[in-house]
Design a protein around this motif. Structure first.
Motif, short mmCIF file in Angstrom:
data_model
loop_
_atom_site.label_atom_id
_atom_site.label_comp_id
_atom_site.label_asym_id
_atom_site.label_seq_id
_atom_site.Cartn_x
_atom_site.Cartn_y
_atom_site.Cartn_z
N LEU A 437 1.08 -1.34 0.51
CA LEU A 437 -0.43 -0.02 -0.39
C LEU A 437 0.70 0.90 0.10
O LEU A 437 0.35 2.01 -0.51
N ASN A 441 0.94 3.30 -2.74
CA ASN A 441 0.39 5.34 -2.76
C ASN A 441 1.73 6.47 -3.02
O ASN A 441 1.18 7.29 -3.69
N ALA A 447 -4.79 2.26 -4.55
CA ALA A 447 -5.38 0.95 -3.14
C ALA A 447 -5.37 1.17 -1.92
O ALA A 447 -5.45 1.37 -1.50
N ALA A 448 -5.49 -0.36 -0.99
CA ALA A 448 -6.66 -0.45 0.05
C ALA A 448 -6.45 -1.99 -0.12
O ALA A 448 -5.82 -2.75 -0.39
N ARG A 449 -6.70 -2.46 1.44
CA ARG A 449 -6.85 -3.61 1.81
C ARG A 449 -8.54 -3.83 2.60
O ARG A 449 -9.31 -5.08 2.89
#
Length: 716
Positions: A437, A441, A447-449
């Motif tokens: 991430l 970034n 992006a993320a989880r």
């Protein structure tokens, strides 16, 4: 539209954001104190204006001459920071007024937030600001930061951010000091540059809405964010939101305090269904505000907005290295209103040529673990899918290993080469995901989880884009109100006392003045008059008790349907009077209302209620006996634009009834939109109307209009 008054008000904030000189009353040599930190930051990080410490205990501070009082400063002071104890604050503020200071930031706490005595002093601050035109931020605030001029007139930002991947980006306003600081630090770590950051404090003078308006007009702010607990001046808030909307600047707000412990009693159904949280939600819908529920969601939206890649529609494609993850994502997308679109045959054929036989080319696309053994496969598949003209946005989910940037680099290239939003869901061991991430970034690749925050963010931004686009394209026009409408209603209201209640016949006269169709009817005071009225109107008729003290007539046995003969009308007249007296012996009974029996249609409710912050609101919902049971209603604040009125109907759970069910014809939505518009205009012209119910409003089939069958009005 920015009026001259609004322009002057926005210009009055210039000294707080763009001062040429700053004085600090109560300046300290200790950089750990609120009174010392801004002096260090302003001198160390390149603030281009002059800085004047003020404290009689020092001759110099941090290499600058220190003045005993503000009046001893030989030059003009644009902005003054007050950092003295509460009991000394008013004296310092009066010094600022005498000096001609145009902007003040009060760090000091100990006012309305702690005691009645503190509140009294805060009222004095407000009065002095109003009388002098001096603008005050605070008290009990953390101050203001502006990036372009290195303005650190606060005590929480101690240095300029060093990693700014996206400059001139986010303006943020916080009604919570501590929470605001947390947001600043988290967003700063992402590399998103702040144009301005404001901690509003107690808002004795300047309010959240002032800063919002300033940032809406600011050329160096692209997105506005905020933590909001409440606003004091509803119209000012609406005006600021209109400015942001006109400049197409997304407003992302975290609104707290959604569940008040109490609700007021109301005489009308509309009044009973309107509460503070519902009004705020209505305002956000009406003005295109993106409501944010978490910091994760907020960050995800920022990662999409920085390059202008807002979803142009709600059609989403999903690529996953696991079929299970793909299905979960598809469920989430459906839950939040995104369409998991069918991919074109051409797209699926191109995918099939690359993927193993056991993969799936349907949406969601299951590319399997083949991406671990076939370098470049993820990028190839993603490029094929994102280029499908049916696709507005894409979510790609894949496993990540510590130190392995292969898939990450592939998706960074995909994101850079398309004008559509691409969001990466990375999953795997915590350390690997954290590293992934951070890397994504740093390359400005979203992006993320967390599944929910990704999908909610994409859906909310798609809604925002559709909202802005619909306002650009709308050709709906508000109906014209009769030229003498206002004069007629003013005469009808006359000298009625505060809190007066208008019964049905009187209320309908107000509606008629504004062009709202009502039933043909006559008021009768005897059985014979009632029979004559029925003959004139035509059988069958409806009969209703007419009394300002009996607003809900059905509860009192005060309604008689389908009276078909003179004898039925005469006997019905007496029965209604008996029922009314039994229900409320001291009721002021004006007589019996004899009115036409309307043909069948859909029963709706349209009403007005007053909100303490935003003023008049208009509600529409499913009416008749279902209004209490279903509470299916949509709300907007006045004035309600034509497109707002149409969106209110689309918002109803019962909208399918209006569209026509099981062979029934569609209802006349255009007529309903017109009624909503006319009610909005009535509320706008006569804010003393606290509550109004048109219930039911009978809506006939398409092209046949609508008619108010019953109405009540309560004045403030």
């Amino acid at each position: 539209m920015i009026t001259a008054d609004l322009k002057n008000e926005l210009n009055s904030l210039t000294p707080l954001f763009q001062p040429n000189s700053i004085a600090i009353i109560g300046a300290s040599q200790n950089p750990a104190k609120p009174s010392g930190q801004p002096l260090v930051s302003l001198t160390r990080y390149g603030f281009k204006g002059r800085v004047y410490p003020v404290n009689p205990n020092y001759d110099t501070l941090h290499g600058l001459p220190c003045y005993p009082t503000l009046q001893d400063i030989p030059d003009q002071v644009d902005l003054c920071i007050i950092a003295v104890p509460a009991h000394m604050t008013m004296g310092a503020l009066k010094e600022c007024a005498d000096k001609g200071v145009r902007g003040v930031i009060i760090f000091t706490s100990g006012f309305a937030e702690v005691s009645a005595d503190g509140a009294a002093i805060q009222q004095q601050i407000t009065a002095l600001a109003r009388s002098t035109g001096m603008r005050v931020c605070g008290p009990n605030c953390m101050g203001i930061f502006s990036a372009r001029n290195a303005l650190m007139a606060n005590f929480f930002i101690t240095e300029l951010p060093t990693k700014v991947l996206v400059p001139d980006y986010l303006g943020f306003i916080s009604q919570s000091g501590g929470f605001g600081v947390a947001i600043f630090q988290i967003v700063k770590e992402k590399g998103y540059g702040f144009s301005h950051f404001v901690g509003t404090g107690n808002e004795a003078d300047l309010e959240f809405s002032h800063y919002l308006g300033y940032m809406a007009a600011d050329a160096h702010t692209r997105v506005i964010g905020g933590y909001l607990e409440g606003v004091k001046d509803g119209p000012k808030f609406l005006n600021a939101l209109d400015m942001a909307l006109a400049n197409e600047k997304p407003v992302l707000l975290m609104k707290a305090g959604s569940y008040p412990a109490s609700a007021r009693a109301a005489a009308s159904h509309t009044g009973a269904m309107v509460g503070s949280e519902k009004v705020y939600s209505a305002v956000f819908k009406q003005k295109g505000v993106v409501r944010v529920e978490s910091l994760e969601e907020f960050q995800n939206m920022l990662s999409l907005l920085h390059n202008g890649k807002i979803p142009r529609g709600k059609r989403v494609a999903i690529i996953a290295s696991s079929g299970g993850i793909g299905v979960m994502l598809a469920d989430k997308c459906a839950h939040y209103g995104l369409e998991v679109v069918t991919l074109q045959d051409k797209t699926r054929s191109a995918l099939a040529a690359l993927l193993p036989d056991f993969a799936s080319t349907a949406n969601p696309v299951d590319i399997t673990s083949a991406i671990m053994t076939q370098p470049g496969l993820l990028e190839q598949c993603a490029q094929i899918v994102i280029n499908d003209p049916q696709v507005d946005m894409m979510i790609v989910a894949y496993w990540t290993e510590l130190g392995d940037k292969g898939n990450l680099d592939q998706m960074i290239r995909v994101a850079q080469q398309t004008n559509k939003p691409v969001f990466n869901l990375t999953w795997g061991p915590d350390k690997a995901v954290f590293e992934a991430l951070q890397y994504m970034n740093s390359q400005l690749a979203p992006a993320a989880r967390e599944l929910d925050s990704i999908v909610k963010g994409l859906a909310a931004l798609a809604d925002y884009h559709n909202f802005v686009r619909s306002r650009r394209k709308s050709k709906l026009v508000a109906p014209e109100v009769p030229s003498d409408a206002r004069e007629k209603v003013a005469a009808l209201l006359g000298n009625l006392p505060r809190g007066a209640k208008l019964s049905e016949h009187s209320a309908k006269q107000l509606l008629q003045a504004y062009g709202i169709p009502t039933t043909r009817e006559q008021l009768a005071t005897t059985g014979e008059e009632a029979a004559d009225a029925a003959e004139a109107i035509g059988y069958p008729v409806v009969m209703k008790i007419e009394s300002p003290d009996i607003l809900h007539k059905t509860d009192a046995g005060g309604v008689l349907l389908n009276a078909n003969t003179p004898d039925e009308v005469r006997s019905g007249f007496n029965r209604l009077l008996d029922n009314a007296r039994a229900y409320k012996a001291d009721a002021d009974i004006k007589g019996v209302l004899v009115q036409q029996m309307l043909p069948a249609g859909i029963e709706m409710i349209v009403g007005i209620a007053r909100d303490s912050v935003f003023g008049s609101t208009v509600l529409v919902g499913m009416g008749g006996i279902f209004v209490e049971a279903l509470k299916d209603a949509a709300l907007r604040v006045v004035p309600v634009a034509p497109l707002d009125a149409m969106e209110m109907l689309e918002e109803l759970k019962g909208r399918r009834v209006l569209d026509g069910l099981r062979g029934m014809p569609p209802s006349d939505k255009i007529a309903m939109v017109e009624v909503i518009q006319r009610v909005s205009r009535l509320a706008q012209d006569f804010p003393q109307i606290a509550e109004l119910d048109i219930n039911p409003l009978i809506v006939f089939s398409e092209g046949r209009g609508a008619c108010a069958a019953d109405a009540i009005i309560v004045l403030e």
